[in-house]
Design an enzyme around this catalytic site. Structure first.
Site, short mmCIF file in Angstrom:
data_model
loop_
_atom_site.label_atom_id
_atom_site.label_comp_id
_atom_site.label_asym_id
_atom_site.label_seq_id
_atom_site.Cartn_x
_atom_site.Cartn_y
_atom_site.Cartn_z
N LYS A 1 0.82 -1.21 0.00
CA LYS A 1 0.00 0.00 0.00
C LYS A 1 0.85 1.27 0.00
O LYS A 1 0.48 2.26 -0.64
CB LYS A 1 -0.95 0.01 1.20
CG LYS A 1 -0.31 0.23 2.55
CD LYS A 1 -1.34 0.32 3.64
CE LYS A 1 -0.70 0.53 5.00
NZ LYS A 1 -0.03 1.84 5.15
N THR A 2 1.99 1.25 0.69
CA THR A 2 2.83 2.45 0.73
C THR A 2 3.38 2.76 -0.65
O THR A 2 3.45 3.92 -1.07
CB THR A 2 3.98 2.28 1.74
OG1 THR A 2 3.44 1.93 3.02
CG2 THR A 2 4.78 3.56 1.88
N ASP B 1 -3.92 7.60 4.21
CA ASP B 1 -3.39 6.29 4.59
C ASP B 1 -4.12 5.78 5.83
O ASP B 1 -4.56 6.59 6.67
CB ASP B 1 -1.89 6.41 4.85
CG ASP B 1 -1.20 5.05 4.97
OD1 ASP B 1 -1.81 4.03 4.59
OD2 ASP B 1 -0.04 5.02 5.41
N GLU B 2 -4.22 4.47 5.99
CA GLU B 2 -4.81 3.83 7.18
C GLU B 2 -6.20 4.38 7.49
O GLU B 2 -6.52 4.72 8.64
CB GLU B 2 -3.88 4.01 8.40
CG GLU B 2 -2.46 3.51 8.20
CD GLU B 2 -2.34 1.99 8.24
OE1 GLU B 2 -3.38 1.31 8.23
OE2 GLU B 2 -1.19 1.50 8.25
N ARG C 1 1.80 -10.78 10.54
CA ARG C 1 3.12 -10.17 10.78
C ARG C 1 4.23 -11.13 10.36
O ARG C 1 5.38 -10.72 10.19
CB ARG C 1 3.33 -9.82 12.26
CG ARG C 1 2.36 -8.82 12.89
CD ARG C 1 2.18 -7.58 12.08
NE ARG C 1 1.03 -7.72 11.20
CZ ARG C 1 0.79 -6.93 10.16
NH1 ARG C 1 1.63 -5.98 9.84
NH2 ARG C 1 -0.29 -7.10 9.42
N GLN D 1 -7.95 -4.85 9.42
CA GLN D 1 -6.91 -4.46 10.38
C GLN D 1 -7.34 -3.28 11.25
O GLN D 1 -6.51 -2.56 11.80
CB GLN D 1 -5.60 -4.13 9.65
CG GLN D 1 -4.98 -5.32 8.93
CD GLN D 1 -3.59 -5.01 8.41
OE1 GLN D 1 -2.63 -4.87 9.17
NE2 GLN D 1 -3.46 -4.90 7.10
#
Length: 714
Positions: free
Chosen positions: A33-34, A220-221, A599, A251
């Site tokens: 995503k970044t 973002d987020e 993770r 998330q």
């Protein structure tokens, strides 16, 4: 620059090139995503759709903002100036300073940190004769922040959001607090968004200014936004409607700090005609890990839906392991032993993590890791700018920059001890109220006009003269020299040098680091604003240590090997969360489990114990319902306490049938030579279950638990 799109998969490229209209990018864990956000920003610039200052880019952390700036620099081959890129709070602070007069402030307003908020609220409560022992100030601070996160100013709080704090006086205290902030020309963090949203709602000129300015908005987020952040984005996006929100509803794990998962779930209703793009190719984890995570999260009903699949060519891997242990002590031994084996096999400890649901779980692992000599860090410790000595030094700096900053004056006037007691401060407060001036100015008047006598008068005169001298130093030689001078001349450094506690040397090193940090800024106000906005805890780079943290603290991180202990009912999912939030909280707990599993890049090891220690002794534990929601064909079971059968309906009336606990393979016999981290080498002279009597070579006879020693017969 046409190759900047090279390497993007079709979904990523679609997210980059769909520039017009509202877009929701559902970006699963590890799906890049970044990279998508950064490339989309570069695409808008390179295709001449916007200038840098016409793109509003919002992140949740300063670290994320820094990373995006660095990626943009690399992608474009040059630094980009004039960016509106940062956290919600940093961007709102920038906006608010431009229009400060319209909310009753001046553009040099101060931003209070948590400590100053607490002290100010306590003063207000004491002035209102509220018993702060019965009604703690931090509880009021939490309530006020909750109101601000939902966008409520004093007088706007609906009946169903009211509080019974201090017998219903919370709203009046909130109003007094806001009035006091305005009189100090100060805001807290919540105000940065609250005041800006209120200004956008009530001032058409300000709203129009920013709607015209920002042709594109990138967020973002998005799943972590609270209501006031949501209102701010919606108001700004109503102009061009070119808003692209990147997030993952699976998330969303921060409801306890105000995040509203509904914000992302209703994006298509808020922005009719919105395009939803799903990033599902995961480049982080192996196929078994992704299958386990996807199968688990599919049990949630409140989600938009996506299924992760491997994006790596080497996605084959070992199954997710579920280890059933007899008790929490065996769990700690198992995890520490496996971590040690990885370390000996030359795996980096920095690629190993233990992720727990609750902070108290770390104790057993810490003790075991110390016995084995495995270096580790607890991630999420006290942040640099929250440490006592740093807060004290910052108070000196704030008073240096803003003599009207009463909270800073109160903190340092008797630090180090100068004999300025409560009586003297009462006199200063009364004079300040009577003359409607700051405490610093009131002290100047009292000293000049004989309001204080003798030694106290000379002490305060000396302090005021020192501040005048330090301000001259600041103007002539800059903030670094001014800070070094005031720390020395105030006696603050000498206070810690004279302190013989083990913490004192570390505090002095922290003060040196503060001076180094200040050197990166041209002016003191710039530095003070930076400090107010910084939220991250910076770890030492290159330090090879195992990481231990809560699942909440692990979001956004990745490790080769992840241990997930304590998957038992009541612990995970957490019973208190279920009691307070019912099924909604259960779904958030499941999202937390999903975050934990994703993770892991190569190995995920989940463990559960048959019994755990409580205040009342040992208690039997039931395996977490989440274990039943994992795909059996992607699991490998091991451990000494397997249930018979292992998989069973979670809500059955009976308890799992546990196999008899086997004898410990590592049992240490009578006469064995052992090593203890504290007492050194010794020989076992008596054994009683897991307790050993040992005759140590240098410490004499001691009784210790067997888990704290290692056998050394050779």
């Amino acid at each position: 620059m046409s190759d900047y799109l090279a390497g993007l998969n079709p979904a990523q490229r679609d997210a980059v090139e769909t520039t017009e209209g509202p877009v929701l990018v559902l970006a699963g864990a590890g799906t890049g995503k970044t990279r998508v956000l950064t490339t989309r920003f570069a695409h808008l610039l390179l295709t001449k759709r916007a200038f840098p200052n016409q793109i509003l880019t919002v992140t949740f952390t300063n670290k994320a903002a820094r990373e995006m700036r660095e990626r943009l620099h690399r992608l474009l081959g040059q630094p980009v100036e004039g960016l509106w890129l940062g956290t919600f709070h940093a961007l709102c602070a920038r906006m608010l300073r431009r229009f400060a007069e319209r909310v009753g402030l001046t553009s040099d307003f101060s931003i209070l940190d948590t400590d100053d908020q607490f002290r100010l609220l306590k003063q207000i409560m004491e002035a209102a004769h509220i018993d702060t022992k019965r009604w703690p100030a931090n509880a009021l601070m939490t309530q006020i922040q909750r109101w601000k996160d939902k966008g409520y100013l004093p007088g706007q709080i609906p009946a169903n959001e009211s509080s019974d704090f201090a017998n219903g006086k919370a709203e009046a205290l909130y109003k007094a607090y806001q009035d006091r902030l305005k009189s100090l020309n100060a805001v807290d963090f919540g105000d940065l968004l609250l005041l800006m949203v209120n200004l956008l709602k009530t001032d058409a000129e300000v709203l129009s200014t920013y709607q015209r300015m920002f042709r594109y908005i990138l967020v973002d987020e998005y799943q972590d936004t609270n209501l006031v952040q949501y209102y701010w984005l919606r108001l700004l996006a109503q102009g061009h409607k070119n808003i692209c929100c990147v997030g993952d509803d699976d998330q969303s794990i921060y409801s306890w700090r105000g995040a509203e998962i509904e914000n992302i779930l209703k994006f298509e209703r808020d922005f009719p005609g919105a395009k939803v793009i799903r990033l599902e190719a995961n480049y982080r984890s192996t196929a078994p890990i992704l299958a386990a995570a996807s199968h688990l999260i599919a049990h949630n009903e409140g989600r938009l839906g996506k299924t992760l699949h491997p994006g790596r060519v080497d996605a084959d891997g070992e199954p997710v392991e579920v280890v059933a242990v007899w008790d929490s002590e065996e769990e700690a031994r198992m995890i520490a032993s496996r971590a040690e084996s990885l370390w000996r096999a030359k795996h980096k400890l920095s690629e190993v993590a233990i992720l727990v649901r609750a902070g108290f779980q770390t104790r057993a692992f810490e003790e075991r890791l110390m016995v084995l000599g495995i270096p580790y860090r607890i991630v999420g410790g006290l942040r640099f700018y929250e440490r006592q000595e740093i807060r004290d030094a910052l108070a000196y700096l704030r008073l240096l920059a803003l003599p009207a900053y009463d909270l800073a004056f109160e903190r340092i006037v008797n630090l180090p001890k100068r004999g300025v007691g409560e009586g003297a401060m009462r006199t200063v407060h009364e004079a300040a109220r009577a003359m409607n001036i700051p405490l610093y100015a009131a002290t100047q008047k009292l000293v000049a006009e004989g309001g204080f006598k003798g030694k106290l008068r000379e002490t305060l005169r000396g302090l005021l003269e020192s501040f005048a001298r330090w301000r001259e130093e600041l103007a002539l030689r800059g903030p670094v020299v001014a800070l070094e001078t005031l720390l020395d001349e105030s006696g603050y450094l000498a206070m810690w040098k004279a302190d013989k506690s083990p913490e004192a040397p570390g505090r002095l090193e922290n003060l040196k680091e503060l001076v180094r940090a200040l050197a990166d800024f041209e002016t003191l106000p710039q530095f003070l604003e930076h400090v107010s906005l910084v939220t991250e805890n910076e770890d030492q780079a290159g330090d090879d240590k195992l990481s231990m943290m809560t699942l909440h603290g692990a979001k956004g991180l990745e490790f080769d090997t992840v241990f997930l202990p304590g998957w038992e009912e009541g612990l995970f999912p957490n019973q208190r969360a279920l009691d307070e939030g019912g099924n909604k909280s259960l779904e958030e707990e499941r999202r937390l489990a999903y975050v934990g599993i994703t993770r892991a890049k190569h190995r995920a090891i989940i463990s559960h114990a048959a019994r755990r220690k409580s205040y009342a002794g040992w208690q039997d534990a039931i395996p977490s319902r989440f274990l039943d929601e994992l795909p059996e064909n992607m699991l490998r079971h091991s451990g000494s306490a397997q249930t018979q059968p292992y998989r069973q309906p979670h809500m059955s009336a009976g308890f799992p049938v546990l196999a008899k606990r086997p004898a410990r393979a590592s049992k240490i016999p009578l006469g064995a030579r052992v090593f203890h981290q504290k007492f050194g080498y010794g020989r076992v002279i008596a054994v009683e279950d897991d307790r050993l009597d040992i005759d140590f070579e240098t410490s004499g006879e001691k009784r210790v638990l067997d888990r704290f020693v290692e056998r050394h017969d050779t």
